[in-house]
Write an enzyme that holds these catalytic residues in place. Structure first.
Site, short mmCIF file in Angstrom:
data_model
loop_
_atom_site.label_atom_id
_atom_site.label_comp_id
_atom_site.label_asym_id
_atom_site.label_seq_id
_atom_site.Cartn_x
_atom_site.Cartn_y
_atom_site.Cartn_z
N ASP A 64 3.48 -7.73 0.74
CA ASP A 64 2.45 -8.78 0.82
C ASP A 64 2.27 -9.51 -0.50
O ASP A 64 2.82 -9.10 -1.53
CB ASP A 64 1.11 -8.17 1.29
CG ASP A 64 0.77 -6.85 0.59
OD1 ASP A 64 1.34 -6.58 -0.49
OD2 ASP A 64 -0.07 -6.10 1.11
N ASN A 132 -10.17 1.35 4.43
CA ASN A 132 -10.50 1.03 5.82
C ASN A 132 -9.31 1.26 6.76
O ASN A 132 -9.33 0.84 7.91
CB ASN A 132 -10.98 -0.42 5.93
CG ASN A 132 -9.89 -1.44 5.61
OD1 ASN A 132 -8.79 -1.07 5.21
ND2 ASN A 132 -10.20 -2.72 5.75
N HIS A 134 -6.21 0.05 6.37
CA HIS A 134 -5.18 -0.99 6.44
C HIS A 134 -3.89 -0.50 5.82
O HIS A 134 -3.89 0.40 4.97
CB HIS A 134 -5.67 -2.31 5.83
CG HIS A 134 -5.75 -2.36 4.35
ND1 HIS A 134 -6.63 -3.19 3.67
CD2 HIS A 134 -5.07 -1.70 3.36
CE1 HIS A 134 -6.47 -3.04 2.37
NE2 HIS A 134 -5.54 -2.15 2.16
N GLU A 139 -5.42 -5.74 8.39
CA GLU A 139 -6.78 -5.22 8.43
C GLU A 139 -7.11 -4.70 9.82
O GLU A 139 -6.39 -4.98 10.79
CB GLU A 139 -7.76 -6.34 8.03
CG GLU A 139 -7.53 -6.92 6.63
CD GLU A 139 -7.96 -5.98 5.49
OE1 GLU A 139 -8.08 -4.76 5.69
OE2 GLU A 139 -8.17 -6.50 4.38
#
Ligand code: PGA
Length: 241
Positions: A64, A132, A134, A139
């Site tokens: 990314d 979280n 990811h 996400e």
């Protein structure tokens, strides 16, 4: 899934190098999927220090990049990779790939990256995990069949990543990310997690069924998945805690 629980961050990094080092020694033209973040830094130090392994024919594909940051920007992931790994290796710059954060046509950039992923099947994909759940910047709620796309970062991700910026307002709000469909296509996947703030995401990954609410759970069906943890990241697991 091969679950490896180590005592420390250093031991976690060594265990990861125990998978990657032999792969690159054996397969000179390996294709590695690489990750940014704090988690892989210890592994990257070990890769940099081992002068017996050559990366001359290795190709890399990163997960990314922040949208809006050029490769020369000190907070870009292109910069991170150069500073923390590539400059220590004999890898050829043209063999290292990362999304272009300032591509004039984002949709075209996503399509370009998908084409690259099709042409360069990865032998191994390295991953961290967000607090979280990811992986890369996929996400919670991202469909498992997504390919490269632009995402708006979750608030918790902006908060987690703000430690690396002067001010939270400086954290880019969008990013290009490899999708879950391509992450799971790598032949071997190595997910690393250390620290207490990853423990709940790790517990859900190991103990719950696959669910887009936890993007990392897209990995659960992978046939050659290593999950390598330090003691704190494993601290909420019922079997090994
Ligand atoms: P970290 O990030 O390695 O900096 O904890 C991991 C991630 O968000 O995927």
């Amino acid at each position: 899934m091969k679950l490896i629980v180590t005592e420390t961050y250093e031991a976690m990094s060594r265990a990861a190098y125990g998978v990657i080092g032999p792969l690159v020694s054996k397969k000179k033209d390996a294709v590695l999927g690489l990750a940014t973040g704090s988690t892989p830094l210890g592994l990257y130090r070990l890769m940099a220090e081992d002068r017996t392994v050559s990366y001359r024919d290795v190709k890399t594909v990163n997960l990314d990049e922040y949208a809006g940051l050029p490769a020369a920007h000190s907070q870009s992931y292109a910069y991170f990779m150069r500073e923390n790994l590539f400059r220590y290796l004999d890898i050829l710059p043209q063999n290292t790939h990362i999304p272009n954060g300032v591509a004039p046509d984002p949709a075209e950039e996503c399509a370009r990256y998908d084409g690259l992923l099709d042409r360069l099947p990865r032998d191994l994909q390295l991953l961290g995990i967000g607090s979280n759940g990811h992986i890369a910047f996929n996400e919670p709620g991202t469909p498992f069949d997504a390919r490269t796309h632009i995402v708006t970062l979750a608030e918790s991700t902006v908060r987690d990543n703000s430690r690396l910026f002067d001010r939270i307002e400086d954290v880019p709000k969008q990013a290009f990310t490899m999708g879950l469909a391509d992450i799971v296509r790598a032949k071997t996947v190595v997910l690393l997690a250390n620290g207490r703030n990853k423990a709940e995401a790790v517990r859900r990954l190991i103990e719950e069924d696959a669910d887009p609410a936890l993007p990392a759970s897209a990995l659960k069906q992978h046939e050659d998945l290593y999950v390598i943890l330090d003691r704190e990241a494993a601290s909420l697991l019922h079997e090994t805690a």
